[in-house]
Write an enzyme that holds these catalytic residues in place. Structure first.
Site, PDB file in Angstrom:
ATOM      1  N   SER A   1      33.409  37.346  31.151  1.00 16.52           N
ATOM      2  CA  SER A   1      32.144  36.611  31.275  1.00 16.52           C
ATOM      3  C   SER A   1      31.053  37.379  30.537  1.00 16.52           C
ATOM      4  O   SER A   1      31.140  38.610  30.396  1.00 16.52           O
ATOM      5  CB  SER A   1      31.768  36.498  32.755  1.00 16.52           C
ATOM      6  OG  SER A   1      30.427  36.064  32.899  1.00 16.52           O
TER       7      SER A   1
ATOM      8  N   TYR B   1      30.768  41.041  40.448  1.00 13.25           N
ATOM      9  CA  TYR B   1      31.342  40.158  39.417  1.00 13.25           C
ATOM     10  C   TYR B   1      31.262  40.803  38.029  1.00 13.25           C
ATOM     11  O   TYR B   1      32.221  40.763  37.257  1.00 13.25           O
ATOM     12  CB  TYR B   1      30.570  38.841  39.462  1.00 13.25           C
ATOM     13  CG  TYR B   1      31.067  37.734  38.574  1.00 13.25           C
ATOM     14  CD1 TYR B   1      32.159  36.943  38.929  1.00 13.25           C
ATOM     15  CD2 TYR B   1      30.401  37.422  37.385  1.00 13.25           C
ATOM     16  CE1 TYR B   1      32.576  35.890  38.120  1.00 13.25           C
ATOM     17  CE2 TYR B   1      30.806  36.376  36.582  1.00 13.25           C
ATOM     18  CZ  TYR B   1      31.893  35.610  36.945  1.00 13.25           C
ATOM     19  OH  TYR B   1      32.304  34.567  36.145  1.00 13.25           O
TER      20      TYR B   1
ATOM     21  N   ASP C   1      48.054  32.485  46.081  1.00 16.48           N
ATOM     22  CA  ASP C   1      46.859  33.329  46.143  1.00 16.48           C
ATOM     23  C   ASP C   1      47.099  34.492  45.182  1.00 16.48           C
ATOM     24  O   ASP C   1      47.949  35.354  45.442  1.00 16.48           O
ATOM     25  CB  ASP C   1      46.650  33.835  47.575  1.00 16.48           C
ATOM     26  CG  ASP C   1      45.455  34.782  47.681  1.00 16.48           C
ATOM     27  OD1 ASP C   1      44.874  35.157  46.645  1.00 16.48           O
ATOM     28  OD2 ASP C   1      45.132  35.158  48.826  1.00 16.48           O
TER      29      ASP C   1
ATOM     30  N   LYS D   1      34.376  41.670  35.663  1.00 23.64           N
ATOM     31  CA  LYS D   1      34.523  41.052  34.354  1.00 23.64           C
ATOM     32  C   LYS D   1      34.531  42.092  33.224  1.00 23.64           C
ATOM     33  O   LYS D   1      35.191  41.894  32.199  1.00 23.64           O
ATOM     34  CB  LYS D   1      33.424  40.012  34.125  1.00 23.64           C
ATOM     35  CG  LYS D   1      33.540  38.786  35.045  1.00 23.64           C
ATOM     36  CD  LYS D   1      34.900  38.131  34.946  1.00 23.64           C
ATOM     37  CE  LYS D   1      34.930  36.701  35.453  1.00 23.64           C
ATOM     38  NZ  LYS D   1      36.310  36.147  35.471  1.00 23.64           N
TER      39      LYS D   1
ATOM     40  N   ARG E   1      40.758  22.906  39.120  1.00 21.63           N
ATOM     41  CA  ARG E   1      39.477  22.296  38.690  1.00 21.63           C
ATOM     42  C   ARG E   1      38.802  23.190  37.651  1.00 21.63           C
ATOM     43  O   ARG E   1      39.321  24.250  37.301  1.00 21.63           O
ATOM     44  CB  ARG E   1      38.563  22.084  39.899  1.00 21.63           C
ATOM     45  CG  ARG E   1      38.252  23.347  40.686  1.00 21.63           C
ATOM     46  CD  ARG E   1      37.482  22.982  41.966  1.00 21.63           C
ATOM     47  NE  ARG E   1      37.413  24.056  42.920  1.00 21.63           N
ATOM     48  CZ  ARG E   1      36.432  24.960  42.970  1.00 21.63           C
ATOM     49  NH1 ARG E   1      35.472  24.926  42.084  1.00 21.63           N
ATOM     50  NH2 ARG E   1      36.430  25.898  43.885  1.00 21.63           N
TER      51      ARG E   1
ATOM     52  N   GLY F   1      44.053  29.271  38.909  1.00 18.44           N
ATOM     53  CA  GLY F   1      42.784  28.627  39.269  1.00 18.44           C
ATOM     54  C   GLY F   1      42.559  27.347  38.492  1.00 18.44           C
ATOM     55  O   GLY F   1      41.434  27.034  38.092  1.00 18.44           O
TER      56      GLY F   1
HETATM   57  P1  NAP Z   1      35.620  27.197  39.624  1.00 18.88           P
HETATM   58  O1  NAP Z   1      35.235  25.803  39.230  1.00 18.88           O
HETATM   59  O2  NAP Z   1      34.995  27.809  40.823  1.00 18.88           O
HETATM   60  O3  NAP Z   1      37.212  27.256  39.740  1.00 18.88           O
HETATM   61  C1  NAP Z   1      37.855  28.452  40.088  1.00 18.88           C
HETATM   62  C2  NAP Z   1      39.232  28.111  40.608  1.00 18.88           C
HETATM   63  O4  NAP Z   1      39.881  29.356  40.992  1.00 18.88           O
HETATM   64  C3  NAP Z   1      39.197  27.222  41.859  1.00 18.88           C
HETATM   65  O5  NAP Z   1      40.094  26.165  41.740  1.00 18.88           O
HETATM   66  C4  NAP Z   1      39.584  28.198  42.966  1.00 18.88           C
HETATM   67  O6  NAP Z   1      40.269  27.617  44.053  1.00 18.88           O
HETATM   68  C5  NAP Z   1      40.534  29.135  42.233  1.00 18.88           C
HETATM   69  N1  NAP Z   1      40.760  30.364  42.986  1.00 18.88           N
HETATM   70  C6  NAP Z   1      39.829  31.126  43.638  1.00 18.88           C
HETATM   71  N2  NAP Z   1      40.429  32.159  44.251  1.00 18.88           N
HETATM   72  C7  NAP Z   1      41.763  32.059  43.993  1.00 18.88           C
HETATM   73  C8  NAP Z   1      42.900  32.827  44.370  1.00 18.88           C
HETATM   74  N3  NAP Z   1      42.786  33.927  45.144  1.00 18.88           N
HETATM   75  N4  NAP Z   1      44.125  32.434  43.932  1.00 18.88           N
HETATM   76  C9  NAP Z   1      44.255  31.321  43.160  1.00 18.88           C
HETATM   77  N5  NAP Z   1      43.216  30.556  42.772  1.00 18.88           N
HETATM   78  C10 NAP Z   1      41.974  30.925  43.183  1.00 18.88           C
HETATM   79  O7  NAP Z   1      35.314  28.234  38.437  1.00 18.88           O
HETATM   80  P2  NAP Z   1      35.140  28.005  36.853  1.00 18.88           P
HETATM   81  O8  NAP Z   1      33.688  27.893  36.574  1.00 18.88           O
HETATM   82  O9  NAP Z   1      36.084  26.984  36.357  1.00 18.88           O
HETATM   83  O10 NAP Z   1      35.557  29.469  36.332  1.00 18.88           O
HETATM   84  C11 NAP Z   1      36.866  29.786  35.854  1.00 18.88           C
HETATM   85  C12 NAP Z   1      36.864  31.215  35.350  1.00 18.88           C
HETATM   86  O11 NAP Z   1      35.876  31.371  34.321  1.00 18.88           O
HETATM   87  C13 NAP Z   1      36.509  32.256  36.422  1.00 18.88           C
HETATM   88  O12 NAP Z   1      37.268  33.426  36.219  1.00 18.88           O
HETATM   89  C14 NAP Z   1      35.047  32.507  36.163  1.00 18.88           C
HETATM   90  O13 NAP Z   1      34.656  33.766  36.646  1.00 18.88           O
HETATM   91  C15 NAP Z   1      34.998  32.416  34.649  1.00 18.88           C
HETATM   92  N6  NAP Z   1      33.663  32.125  34.129  1.00 18.88           N
HETATM   93  C16 NAP Z   1      33.012  30.963  34.434  1.00 18.88           C
HETATM   94  C17 NAP Z   1      31.750  30.735  33.912  1.00 18.88           C
HETATM   95  C18 NAP Z   1      30.970  29.476  34.212  1.00 18.88           C
HETATM   96  O14 NAP Z   1      29.811  29.379  33.745  1.00 18.88           O
HETATM   97  N7  NAP Z   1      31.502  28.507  34.926  1.00 18.88           N
HETATM   98  C19 NAP Z   1      31.146  31.687  33.078  1.00 18.88           C
HETATM   99  C20 NAP Z   1      31.845  32.862  32.792  1.00 18.88           C
HETATM  100  C21 NAP Z   1      33.100  33.062  33.310  1.00 18.88           C
HETATM  101  P3  NAP Z   1      39.471  27.012  45.324  1.00 18.88           P
HETATM  102  O15 NAP Z   1      38.872  25.753  44.838  1.00 18.88           O
HETATM  103  O16 NAP Z   1      40.532  26.789  46.365  1.00 18.88           O
HETATM  104  O17 NAP Z   1      38.470  28.050  45.708  1.00 18.88           O
END
Ligand code: NAP
Length: 251
Positions: free
Chosen positions: A140, A152, A61, A156, A14, A11
């Site tokens: 998370s 979620y 995926d 997590k 971005r 992932g």
């Molecule tokens: P994000 O900006 O939504 O990025 C997630 C990435 O994962 C996207 O590039 C997405 O691709 C990719 N993805 C989704 N499904 C996938 C699959 N089946 N196979 C391969 N790639 C896949 O999320 P983020 O905020 O950077 O979060 C990253 C991680 O941190 C996640 O696990 C999230 O739960 C965790 N997290 C985030 C926060 C927060 O506040 N942001 C807080 C706690 C935990 P597409 O663009 O094609 O969908």
């Protein structure tokens, strides 16, 4: 000088994943930038290459067994045996339980839990052979419960148990497993939440910051810094831990 190791960050087209990929590359690792759309990984790969690092864009995926097997094998062939894995790919399908569909439940379980399982199972083969490995799973603060996130938060929390068992099973091969549990981090994911609840994203961040002891929201670099520590050669005696990176205390 130690040999150049290969990392996979899922992932990482971005958000937090992209920042972790860039940080690990800056720390001297070859990095597989893995995401659903291979084309979407190219910007991060180009940034890493322009900064003098080594990276490969990989479309995969993480919830699909064949896709994962092919991707991990490709990384091993084209970049080197993956001995560092960051399970970061994630999705949100928020809803209150009475409105949550089975699809929304399954999608979240499949990407976070099944995805981390499939990626780790495929990569641990290279780690145990190398007698060295670093696994980092993205949990998370929602693991402790969050309204509208029954799927979620369950996934997590599940990742924390997954991490501790990996630490127990793989320790004797020189492989560590740790989890990072971020709080509010500014990415497309938190922007999507602001959009869903109908609040301007800047205002959403200001509201969130008021409840965070350090009085600010997190940035992807805050998480990449923690990931770099767990992925480092020096962290070999730190395993099975959950580090909350949330601007305040959680346990
Ligand atoms: P994000 O900006 O939504 O990025 C997630 C990435 O994962 C996207 O590039 C997405 O691709 C990719 N993805 C989704 N499904 C996938 C699959 N089946 N196979 C391969 N790639 C896949 O999320 P983020 O905020 O950077 O979060 C990253 C991680 O941190 C996640 O696990 C999230 O739960 C965790 N997290 C985030 C926060 C927060 O506040 N942001 C807080 C706690 C935990 P597409 O663009 O094609 O969908």
């Amino acid at each position: 000088m130690t040999e150049k190791r290969t990392a996979i960050v899922t992932g990482s087209a971005r958000g937090i994943g992209a920042e972790i990929a860039q940080r690990l590359a800056a720390d001297g690792l070859a990095v597989a930038v893995l995401d659903l759309d291979e084309g979407a990984c190219q910007t991060v790969v180009d940034d890493i290459t322009a900064a003098g690092g080594k990276a490969l864009a990989v479309g995969c995926d993480v919830s699909d067994e064949e896709s994962v097997a092919a991707a991990v094998e490709r990384v091993a062939t084209e970049l080197g045996a993956p001995t560092v894995l960051v399970n970061n790919a994630g999705v949100l399908r928020d809803n209150l339980i009475f409105k949550m569909s089975v699809d929304d439940w399954d999608t979240v379980m499949n990407v976070h839990l099944r995805g981390s399982f499939l990626m780790t199972r495929a990569a641990q083969k290279y780690m145990t052979e190398a007698r060295y490995g670093r696994i980092v799973n993205l949990s998370s603060t929602s693991a402790q419960g969050n309204r509208g996130q029954v799927n979620y938060s369950a996934a997590k929390a599940g990742l924390q148990g997954f991490t501790k068992t990996l630490a127990i099973e793989l320790g004797k091969f020189g492989v560590t497993a740790n989890a990072i549990a971020p709080g509010f981090i500014v990415t497309d994911m938190t922007k999507a939440t602001a959009d869903r609840v109908g609040i301007d994203f800047d205002e959403f961040q200001q509201l969130a910051a008021k409840d965070i002891p350090v009085q600010r929201v997190g940035r992807p670099a805050d998480i990449a810094n923690a990931a770099a520590f767990f992925c480092g050669e020096g962290a070999g005696f730190v395993s099975g831990q959950v580090l909350y990176v949330a601007g305040g205390p959680y346990d």
